[in-house]
Structures are given as C-alpha cells and as structure tokens.
Design an enzyme around this catalytic site. Structure first.
Site, PDB file in Angstrom:
ATOM      1  N   ASP A  58       0.884  -1.165   0.000  1.00 49.72           N
ATOM      2  CA  ASP A  58       0.000   0.000   0.000  1.00 49.72           C
ATOM      3  C   ASP A  58       0.925   1.219   0.000  1.00 49.72           C
ATOM      4  OD1 ASP A  58      -1.565   2.179   0.607  1.00 49.72           O
ATOM      5  OD2 ASP A  58      -2.676   1.182   2.217  1.00 49.72           O
ATOM      6  N   VAL A  59       0.961   1.941  -1.113  1.00 48.86           N
ATOM      7  CA  VAL A  59       1.951   3.019  -1.247  1.00 48.86           C
ATOM      8  C   VAL A  59       1.747   4.153  -0.239  1.00 48.86           C
ATOM      9  CG1 VAL A  59       2.325   2.524  -3.706  1.00 48.86           C
ATOM     10  CG2 VAL A  59       0.693   4.306  -3.046  1.00 48.86           C
ATOM     11  N   TYR A 150      -8.069  15.546  -5.915  1.00 47.87           N
ATOM     12  CA  TYR A 150      -7.281  14.920  -6.988  1.00 47.87           C
ATOM     13  C   TYR A 150      -6.380  15.959  -7.677  1.00 47.87           C
ATOM     14  CZ  TYR A 150      -6.512  11.956 -11.163  1.00 47.87           C
ATOM     15  OH  TYR A 150      -5.967  11.210 -12.181  1.00 47.87           O
ATOM     16  N   ALA A 151      -6.939  17.127  -7.989  1.00 49.19           N
ATOM     17  CA  ALA A 151      -6.143  18.174  -8.655  1.00 49.19           C
ATOM     18  C   ALA A 151      -4.987  18.617  -7.763  1.00 49.19           C
ATOM     19  CB  ALA A 151      -7.037  19.365  -9.009  1.00 49.19           C
ATOM     20  N   ILE A 183      -7.875   8.852 -20.515  1.00 49.24           N
ATOM     21  CA  ILE A 183      -7.367   7.558 -20.965  1.00 49.24           C
ATOM     22  C   ILE A 183      -8.410   6.486 -20.634  1.00 49.24           C
ATOM     23  CG2 ILE A 183      -5.435   5.925 -20.797  1.00 49.24           C
ATOM     24  CD1 ILE A 183      -4.555   8.761 -21.729  1.00 49.24           C
TER      25      ILE A 183
HETATM   26  P1  NDP Z   1      -6.866   2.441 -12.326  1.00 48.02           P
HETATM   27  O1  NDP Z   1      -7.890   2.824 -11.318  1.00 48.02           O
HETATM   28  O2  NDP Z   1      -7.264   1.590 -13.486  1.00 48.02           O
HETATM   29  O3  NDP Z   1      -5.598   1.771 -11.608  1.00 48.02           O
HETATM   30  C1  NDP Z   1      -5.047   2.338 -10.450  1.00 48.02           C
HETATM   31  C2  NDP Z   1      -3.993   1.407  -9.916  1.00 48.02           C
HETATM   32  O4  NDP Z   1      -3.483   1.950  -8.689  1.00 48.02           O
HETATM   33  C3  NDP Z   1      -4.539   0.023  -9.586  1.00 48.02           C
HETATM   34  O5  NDP Z   1      -3.557  -0.916  -9.900  1.00 48.02           O
HETATM   35  C4  NDP Z   1      -4.753   0.107  -8.076  1.00 48.02           C
HETATM   36  O6  NDP Z   1      -4.729  -1.149  -7.405  1.00 48.02           O
HETATM   37  C5  NDP Z   1      -3.532   0.935  -7.695  1.00 48.02           C
HETATM   38  N1  NDP Z   1      -3.651   1.498  -6.352  1.00 48.02           N
HETATM   39  C6  NDP Z   1      -4.653   2.256  -5.855  1.00 48.02           C
HETATM   40  N2  NDP Z   1      -4.404   2.571  -4.558  1.00 48.02           N
HETATM   41  C7  NDP Z   1      -3.210   2.008  -4.247  1.00 48.02           C
HETATM   42  C8  NDP Z   1      -2.414   1.963  -3.073  1.00 48.02           C
HETATM   43  N3  NDP Z   1      -2.793   2.572  -1.935  1.00 48.02           N
HETATM   44  N4  NDP Z   1      -1.239   1.282  -3.106  1.00 48.02           N
HETATM   45  C9  NDP Z   1      -0.834   0.637  -4.234  1.00 48.02           C
HETATM   46  N5  NDP Z   1      -1.555   0.639  -5.378  1.00 48.02           N
HETATM   47  C10 NDP Z   1      -2.725   1.310  -5.383  1.00 48.02           C
HETATM   48  O7  NDP Z   1      -6.252   3.833 -12.799  1.00 48.02           O
HETATM   49  P2  NDP Z   1      -5.582   4.281 -14.186  1.00 48.02           P
HETATM   50  O8  NDP Z   1      -4.790   3.196 -14.765  1.00 48.02           O
HETATM   51  O9  NDP Z   1      -6.612   4.964 -14.983  1.00 48.02           O
HETATM   52  O10 NDP Z   1      -4.626   5.426 -13.626  1.00 48.02           O
HETATM   53  C11 NDP Z   1      -3.242   5.237 -13.361  1.00 48.02           C
HETATM   54  C12 NDP Z   1      -2.627   6.580 -13.003  1.00 48.02           C
HETATM   55  O11 NDP Z   1      -2.864   7.504 -14.080  1.00 48.02           O
HETATM   56  C13 NDP Z   1      -3.245   7.226 -11.768  1.00 48.02           C
HETATM   57  O12 NDP Z   1      -2.247   7.883 -11.042  1.00 48.02           O
HETATM   58  C14 NDP Z   1      -4.231   8.221 -12.327  1.00 48.02           C
HETATM   59  O13 NDP Z   1      -4.473   9.279 -11.454  1.00 48.02           O
HETATM   60  C15 NDP Z   1      -3.498   8.666 -13.585  1.00 48.02           C
HETATM   61  N6  NDP Z   1      -4.363   9.252 -14.599  1.00 48.02           N
HETATM   62  C16 NDP Z   1      -5.347   8.507 -15.221  1.00 48.02           C
HETATM   63  C17 NDP Z   1      -6.138   9.091 -16.195  1.00 48.02           C
HETATM   64  C18 NDP Z   1      -7.199   8.340 -16.920  1.00 48.02           C
HETATM   65  O14 NDP Z   1      -7.876   8.978 -17.756  1.00 48.02           O
HETATM   66  N7  NDP Z   1      -7.390   7.066 -16.709  1.00 48.02           N
HETATM   67  C19 NDP Z   1      -5.973  10.498 -16.555  1.00 48.02           C
HETATM   68  C20 NDP Z   1      -4.931  11.175 -15.850  1.00 48.02           C
HETATM   69  C21 NDP Z   1      -4.156  10.552 -14.919  1.00 48.02           C
HETATM   70  P3  NDP Z   1      -6.099  -2.057  -7.305  1.00 48.02           P
HETATM   71  O15 NDP Z   1      -6.298  -2.686  -8.654  1.00 48.02           O
HETATM   72  O16 NDP Z   1      -5.791  -3.032  -6.234  1.00 48.02           O
HETATM   73  O17 NDP Z   1      -7.198  -1.091  -6.926  1.00 48.02           O
END
Ligand code: NDP
Length: 242
Positions: A58-59, A150-151, A183
């Site tokens: 958990d980061v 978030y922002a 995305i």
């Molecule tokens: P997803 O929600 O699909 O994936 C998020 C990932 O982060 C999952 O693997 C999740 O794990 C993991 N995660 C969440 N909380 C924790 C934690 N406490 N410790 C470790 N891992 C954690 O998100 P996206 O792939 O869409 O987004 C990835 C990044 O890109 C994020 O930082 C997001 O803010 C950023 N982003 C995304 C955009 C979009 O349009 N999708 C746009 C702009 C930025 P689990 O599967 O277990 O929940």
C-alpha cells in the site's frame, strides 16, 4: 546484473500501470510490479517475460514502502527506474468533500509517490544514475470542478518532481511528470456519458487515449534517449490541455 534495468512500477496490475510495466519489460527491464494485493501482483508479473516479480504494498503506508523496497533490493537488486503510477479518485464538490476523501487521495497520489521517491533515492544517488517518472494528470495543470483533492495531489506531484529534479540532477537522476488526459481505463469507464462526451469535445485529436499511449512516453523518459530531460511535465492528452 545490470541494475539500470530493474524498474519499480506502482499500481502495476491494471490500467495505465500494466501498460507501463509491459512497455518496460518489452525493452528488457525486469519490473517489480507493485500492487495492493499480492496475488494480483504476482499473477500480472508472471505474464511479463524476463524475471519480473510481483510485490504487495500500500503506497500510502511509509513503513510498507520501506519494507517493500528492501524486498525488491533483496530479490531483484537496486532499482534505478521508478514509475509512480498508483492513483485513486474520490470526487466530490468542495463544500461536501470530507476530510477522509481529501486525505485518502493525497495519501495515495502524492504521499505514495513521495514514499517511493525517498526509498529509491539513495540507491540512485549511489549509482549516479536514476530515472523517476511520476504519473500526474492534466487536471493538475488546469484544475477540475469536483476534484479539489485529486487536482491538488497531481499539482503537488509537479512541484515535488521539480524539487527532486533540482536536488538529484547532479547525481545523474532525472525526474519528470507524465500528465495523461482522458485515458480509457476502469478509472474513466464509470464516468457518466455526458462527462465522457464533454472530454472528447475538448480533445483536438478527437479520440480518448489508451494506456499504451501513456506507456510509450514513459518508456522514452526512462530510457537513454531522454538523459537531458528533467523537471518537465509531458502531457499525453491528445491536446486536451491546450
Ligand atoms: P486504475 O484505477 O485503473 O488503476 C489504479 C492502480 O493503482 C490500480 O492498480 C490500483 O490497485 C492501484 N492502487 C490504488 N491505490 C493504491 C495503493 N494505496 N497502493 C498501491 N496501489 C494502489 O487507474 P488508471 O490506470 O486509470 O490510472 C493510473 C494513473 O494515471 C493514476 O495515477 C491516475 O491518477 C493517472 N491518470 C489517469 C487518467 C485516466 O484517464 N485514466 C488520466 C490522468 C491521470 P487495485 O487494482 O488493487 O485497486
């Protein structure tokens, strides 16, 4: 073992993180795939060729990050590439936003990245080489109604990354931010159709991005060709933030 080829990717089990991990593995890196749940991390790492390993962490928990970093070093070697991708949203209007929702988002998105940067910095400084990429968002540049938490977390990543770029540049460590637009992942799939249509209308390239679009830019920023690029914010957004 070539330690420059060991990369940590957080939130690697799905979405953008999994595309980044695949891209780094494709270029020959061994990836420490960090996820909240060990089974998901291990399952995903097994899909990658060439000795990638899954870890649970958990980061947002500083002790867990410290422990996980030690486990990565022990089983793979010192990672000289770090991609902080794990992120969450807890959207809500400012006047109704709870302390819990504010903290939950800041704790994962900003503090989580800080914990991993701090953990990896000594090894990178010692090696006089490192590549850090923090996954921000165009929302960190422009703001977004209903996403104060978030922002703030994504804008905070920009300031932190610039500070790290200045602090560690003399040791050969670069630190940049990739700021995706809209995305196609689970994070955006659940948005109402009206919000999706509005986002598309604001995107000059006329399509949503894919996780692979983001991964390709991250691949550049962790590679040799970007050695003179640091402290930058690279938007991968189809022109949305223009
Ligand atoms: P997803 O929600 O699909 O994936 C998020 C990932 O982060 C999952 O693997 C999740 O794990 C993991 N995660 C969440 N909380 C924790 C934690 N406490 N410790 C470790 N891992 C954690 O998100 P996206 O792939 O869409 O987004 C990835 C990044 O890109 C994020 O930082 C997001 O803010 C950023 N982003 C995304 C955009 C979009 O349009 N999708 C746009 C702009 C930025 P689990 O599967 O277990 O929940």
């Amino acid at each position: 073992m070539n330690e420059a080829r060991i990369a940590v990717v957080t939130g690697a089990n799905r979405g953008i993180g999994s595309a980044i991990a695949r891209e780094l593995a494709r270029t020959g890196m061994r990836v420490a795939c960090i996820a909240l749940h060990l089974d998901l991390a291990q399952e995903f790492a097994a899909e990658l060729d060439g000795g990638s390993v899954g870890f649970e962490c958990d980061v947002s928990d500083p002790a867990a990050v410290k422990e996980c970093y030690a486990a990565v070093v022990e089983s793979m070697g010192v990672p000289l590439v770090l991609v902080n991708n794990a992120g969450v949203t807890r959207d809500g209007l400012l006047i109704r936003m709870s302390d819990e929702d504010w903290e939950a988002v800041l704790n994962v998105n900003l503090k989580g990245a800080f914990h991993w940067c701090r953990a990896c910095a000594s090894g990178m400084m010692k090696a006089r080489y490192g590549r850090i990429v923090n996954i921000g968002s165009v929302v960190g540049l422009s703001g977004s109604a209903g996403q104060a938490n978030y922002a703030a977390s994504k804008a905070g990543l920009i300031g932190m990354s610039k500070a790290i770029a200045k602090e560690l540049g003399g040791r050969g460590v670069t630190c940049n931010v990739v700021a995706p637009g809209f995305i196609e992942t689970l994070m955006t799939q659940e948005l109402p159709e009206q919000a999706r249509a509005a986002a598309l209308a604001q995107t000059p390239l006329g399509r949503f991005g894919s996780p692979e679009d983001v991964a390709a830019t991250v691949g550049f920023l962790v590679g040799e060709a970007s050695g003179y690029v640091t402290g930058q914010v690279v938007a991968v957004d189809g022109g949305m933030a223009l």
